[in-house]
Design a protein around this motif. Structure first.
Motif, PDB file in Angstrom:
ATOM      1  N   SER A  12       0.838  -1.210   0.000  1.00 30.57           N
ATOM      2  CA  SER A  12       0.000   0.000   0.000  1.00 30.57           C
ATOM      3  C   SER A  12       0.870   1.256   0.000  1.00 30.57           C
ATOM      4  O   SER A  12       0.559   2.235  -0.683  1.00 30.57           O
ATOM      5  N   ARG A  13       1.971   1.205   0.776  1.00 30.69           N
ATOM      6  CA  ARG A  13       2.852   2.385   0.828  1.00 30.69           C
ATOM      7  C   ARG A  13       3.522   2.607  -0.520  1.00 30.69           C
ATOM      8  O   ARG A  13       3.555   3.724  -1.032  1.00 30.69           O
ATOM      9  N   ALA A  14       4.038   1.514  -1.116  1.00 30.31           N
ATOM     10  CA  ALA A  14       4.735   1.661  -2.408  1.00 30.31           C
ATOM     11  C   ALA A  14       3.767   2.203  -3.465  1.00 30.31           C
ATOM     12  O   ALA A  14       4.098   3.142  -4.208  1.00 30.31           O
ATOM     13  N   LEU A  15       2.553   1.649  -3.510  1.00 28.72           N
ATOM     14  CA  LEU A  15       1.592   2.083  -4.530  1.00 28.72           C
ATOM     15  C   LEU A  15       1.148   3.528  -4.287  1.00 28.72           C
ATOM     16  O   LEU A  15       0.942   4.297  -5.226  1.00 28.72           O
ATOM     17  N   HIS A  16       1.010   3.920  -3.003  1.00 28.91           N
ATOM     18  CA  HIS A  16       0.621   5.296  -2.686  1.00 28.91           C
ATOM     19  C   HIS A  16       1.646   6.277  -3.235  1.00 28.91           C
ATOM     20  O   HIS A  16       1.316   7.246  -3.917  1.00 28.91           O
ATOM     21  N   TRP A  17       2.942   6.017  -2.961  1.00 31.48           N
ATOM     22  CA  TRP A  17       3.957   7.006  -3.361  1.00 31.48           C
ATOM     23  C   TRP A  17       4.201   6.985  -4.859  1.00 31.48           C
ATOM     24  O   TRP A  17       4.410   8.048  -5.470  1.00 31.48           O
ATOM     25  N   LEU A  18       4.130   5.802  -5.482  1.00 24.77           N
ATOM     26  CA  LEU A  18       4.271   5.748  -6.950  1.00 24.77           C
ATOM     27  C   LEU A  18       3.148   6.548  -7.608  1.00 24.77           C
ATOM     28  O   LEU A  18       3.374   7.308  -8.554  1.00 24.77           O
ATOM     29  N   THR A  19       1.924   6.368  -7.082  1.00 25.78           N
ATOM     30  CA  THR A  19       0.771   7.089  -7.650  1.00 25.78           C
ATOM     31  C   THR A  19       0.943   8.593  -7.461  1.00 25.78           C
ATOM     32  O   THR A  19       0.711   9.374  -8.389  1.00 25.78           O
ATOM     33  N   ALA A  20       1.357   8.991  -6.243  1.00 23.83           N
ATOM     34  CA  ALA A  20       1.504  10.430  -5.965  1.00 23.83           C
ATOM     35  C   ALA A  20       2.525  11.043  -6.934  1.00 23.83           C
ATOM     36  O   ALA A  20       2.276  12.100  -7.531  1.00 23.83           O
ATOM     37  N   ILE A  21       3.657  10.341  -7.133  1.00 25.25           N
ATOM     38  CA  ILE A  21       4.697  10.870  -8.044  1.00 25.25           C
ATOM     39  C   ILE A  21       4.144  10.947  -9.471  1.00 25.25           C
ATOM     40  O   ILE A  21       4.323  11.951 -10.167  1.00 25.25           O
ATOM     41  N   ALA A  22       3.425   9.902  -9.903  1.00 24.21           N
ATOM     42  CA  ALA A  22       2.908   9.888 -11.285  1.00 24.21           C
ATOM     43  C   ALA A  22       1.873  10.992 -11.499  1.00 24.21           C
ATOM     44  O   ALA A  22       1.859  11.654 -12.542  1.00 24.21           O
ATOM     45  N   VAL A  23       0.997  11.228 -10.493  1.00 23.41           N
ATOM     46  CA  VAL A  23      -0.031  12.287 -10.641  1.00 23.41           C
ATOM     47  C   VAL A  23       0.653  13.654 -10.752  1.00 23.41           C
ATOM     48  O   VAL A  23       0.346  14.453 -11.648  1.00 23.41           O
ATOM     49  N   ILE A  24       1.615  13.895  -9.856  1.00 20.05           N
ATOM     50  CA  ILE A  24       2.264  15.214  -9.846  1.00 20.05           C
ATOM     51  C   ILE A  24       3.062  15.412 -11.139  1.00 20.05           C
ATOM     52  O   ILE A  24       3.007  16.468 -11.769  1.00 20.05           O
ATOM     53  N   ALA A  25       3.765  14.349 -11.579  1.00 21.55           N
ATOM     54  CA  ALA A  25       4.550  14.460 -12.822  1.00 21.55           C
ATOM     55  C   ALA A  25       3.626  14.667 -14.028  1.00 21.55           C
ATOM     56  O   ALA A  25       3.919  15.493 -14.901  1.00 21.55           O
ATOM     57  N   ALA A  26       2.478  13.947 -14.067  1.00 20.50           N
ATOM     58  CA  ALA A  26       1.545  14.110 -15.200  1.00 20.50           C
ATOM     59  C   ALA A  26       1.052  15.558 -15.237  1.00 20.50           C
ATOM     60  O   ALA A  26       0.928  16.162 -16.299  1.00 20.50           O
ATOM     61  N   ALA A  62      -3.745   2.466 -14.041  1.00 22.05           N
ATOM     62  CA  ALA A  62      -3.393   1.056 -13.794  1.00 22.05           C
ATOM     63  C   ALA A  62      -3.049   0.860 -12.309  1.00 22.05           C
ATOM     64  O   ALA A  62      -3.496  -0.112 -11.679  1.00 22.05           O
ATOM     65  N   LEU A  63      -2.257   1.791 -11.745  1.00 21.62           N
ATOM     66  CA  LEU A  63      -1.882   1.670 -10.327  1.00 21.62           C
ATOM     67  C   LEU A  63      -3.126   1.734  -9.442  1.00 21.62           C
ATOM     68  O   LEU A  63      -3.231   1.025  -8.435  1.00 21.62           O
ATOM     69  N   THR A  64      -4.086   2.589  -9.822  1.00 20.13           N
ATOM     70  CA  THR A  64      -5.291   2.755  -8.999  1.00 20.13           C
ATOM     71  C   THR A  64      -6.137   1.478  -9.020  1.00 20.13           C
ATOM     72  O   THR A  64      -6.634   1.047  -7.970  1.00 20.13           O
ATOM     73  N   LEU A  65      -6.262   0.859 -10.181  1.00 20.41           N
ATOM     74  CA  LEU A  65      -7.034  -0.398 -10.251  1.00 20.41           C
ATOM     75  C   LEU A  65      -6.365  -1.475  -9.397  1.00 20.41           C
ATOM     76  O   LEU A  65      -7.029  -2.191  -8.645  1.00 20.41           O
ATOM     77  N   LEU A  66      -5.025  -1.517  -9.473  1.00 23.22           N
ATOM     78  CA  LEU A  66      -4.271  -2.491  -8.671  1.00 23.22           C
ATOM     79  C   LEU A  66      -4.476  -2.217  -7.172  1.00 23.22           C
ATOM     80  O   LEU A  66      -4.691  -3.129  -6.367  1.00 23.22           O
ATOM     81  N   ARG A  67      -4.428  -0.911  -6.806  1.00 15.92           N
ATOM     82  CA  ARG A  67      -4.612  -0.555  -5.388  1.00 15.92           C
ATOM     83  C   ARG A  67      -5.995  -0.940  -4.904  1.00 15.92           C
ATOM     84  O   ARG A  67      -6.157  -1.374  -3.763  1.00 15.92           O
ATOM     85  N   LEU A  68      -7.010  -0.735  -5.751  1.00 12.25           N
ATOM     86  CA  LEU A  68      -8.377  -1.046  -5.316  1.00 12.25           C
ATOM     87  C   LEU A  68      -8.550  -2.550  -5.122  1.00 12.25           C
ATOM     88  O   LEU A  68      -9.233  -2.979  -4.189  1.00 12.25           O
ATOM     89  N   LEU A  69      -7.893  -3.345  -5.976  1.00 11.68           N
ATOM     90  CA  LEU A  69      -7.941  -4.802  -5.794  1.00 11.68           C
ATOM     91  C   LEU A  69      -7.262  -5.170  -4.476  1.00 11.68           C
ATOM     92  O   LEU A  69      -7.775  -5.966  -3.687  1.00 11.68           O
ATOM     93  N   TRP A  70      -6.097  -4.550  -4.229  1.00 10.76           N
ATOM     94  CA  TRP A  70      -5.331  -4.836  -3.012  1.00 10.76           C
ATOM     95  C   TRP A  70      -6.105  -4.406  -1.760  1.00 10.76           C
ATOM     96  O   TRP A  70      -6.092  -5.075  -0.725  1.00 10.76           O
ATOM     97  N   LEU A  71      -6.816  -3.271  -1.891  1.00  8.10           N
ATOM     98  CA  LEU A  71      -7.615  -2.736  -0.774  1.00  8.10           C
ATOM     99  C   LEU A  71      -8.607  -3.777  -0.244  1.00  8.10           C
ATOM    100  O   LEU A  71      -8.886  -3.849   0.949  1.00  8.10           O
ATOM    101  N   ALA A  72      -9.111  -4.612  -1.161  1.00  8.82           N
ATOM    102  CA  ALA A  72     -10.139  -5.584  -0.776  1.00  8.82           C
ATOM    103  C   ALA A  72      -9.569  -6.721   0.067  1.00  8.82           C
ATOM    104  O   ALA A  72     -10.307  -7.355   0.818  1.00  8.82           O
ATOM    105  N   VAL A  73      -8.265  -6.981  -0.058  1.00 11.64           N
ATOM    106  CA  VAL A  73      -7.709  -8.186   0.604  1.00 11.64           C
ATOM    107  C   VAL A  73      -6.547  -7.877   1.553  1.00 11.64           C
ATOM    108  O   VAL A  73      -6.054  -8.767   2.225  1.00 11.64           O
TER     109      VAL A  73
END
Ligand code: HEM
Ligand code: HEM
Length: 186
Positions: A12-26, A62-73
């Motif tokens: 969850s931590r890795a996906l959070h920071w990767l997403t944050a970096i990708a959003v800010i860079a985009a 893609a990261l968000t879909l992966l995070r939502l799947l992970w969120l469930a389990v």
């Protein structure tokens, strides 16, 4: 102490920071007014800034879909003692951020499809006609390019507010909220 009570799990931590970096860079690499230039006939494949923007944006999806799947389990997230209004506003902010993480890329696909622009990605990938959105009646509902630009601004402002709240937790309230998303000390 059991780290499950103090920290989010490592994925969850890795996906959070990767997403944050990708959003800010985009957002930062998002060229201004390129929607207008595409309306004027610019081929997006000829502009690296547009190709990078679209590639980063799809990475966010893609990261968000992966995070939502992970969120469930995933293991339970850490809980902190705080007033009900604070719990509620954190929940509302996270909920809105989740929605925007999906709505920003979806509105981009609607903008590209309904306006007849190709999707152009790094690696020379090009899709001229997007499934579902191309030539669809959704075009009459809104100017999806405008909607996408607006949602892109909103996600940046809201995540800025969310980051300020995390820093206030750390500096003023001195609880473990910010630390829960950071690497664990050995
Ligand atoms: C988290 C991800 C994203 C953020 C924060 C973001 C942000 C923005 C912003 C702020 C604009 C307005 C730029 C301006 O004209 O001033 C914009 C435009 C645009 N973005 Fe994104 N974007 C993201 C993802 C994507 C994706 C996934 C795609 C395509 C696959 C995309 C394609 C476009 C296009 C085509 C425009 C021009 C729209 C128009 O005016 O017709 N973006 N984006
Ligand atoms: C575009 C940037 C960002 C987005 C979209 C974003 C989104 C999110 C989301 C959806 C969650 C819930 C995560 C989960 O349950 O797995 C979260 C949690 C969290 N984020 Fe961010 N975030 C961003 C940037 C930041 C920044 C810059 C900071 C710190 C300065 C930060 C600190 C935190 C913390 C501490 C949590 C856990 C909070 C809690 O459990 O109440 N985030 N973020």
């Amino acid at each position: 102490m059991n780290t499950a009570h103090t920290h989010y799990d490592p994925l969850s931590r890795a996906l959070h920071w990767l997403t944050a970096i990708a959003v800010i860079a985009a957002f930062i690499l998002g060229p201004e007014h390129f929607g207008r230039e595409m309306h004027q006939g610019l081929d997006p494949a000829t502009r690296l800034d547009i190709v990078v923007h679209e590639s980063l944006g799809l990475l966010v999806a893609a990261l968000t879909l992966l995070r939502l799947l992970w969120l469930a389990v995933r293991p339970a997230k850490p809980q902190f003692d705080m007033p009900a209004w604070m719990q509620l506003s954190a929940k509302a902010t996270h909920g809105l951020l989740w929605l925007l993480l999906l709505a920003v890329p979806v509105s981009a696909m609607l903008a590209l499809g309904t306006e007849g622009h190709p999707l152009t990605l790094l690696g020379g990938i090009r899709i001229d006609e997007l499934p579902i959105t191309a030539n669809s009646s959704l075009a009459s509902l809104a100017d999806w390019g405008e909607v996408h630009g607006l949602l892109g601004d909103v996600i940046l402002w809201l995540s800025g507010l969310h980051a300020v709240a995390a820093i206030v937790h750390h500096v003023a309230l001195k609880d473990g909220v910010l630390r829960s998303m950071l690497p664990q000390r050995r």
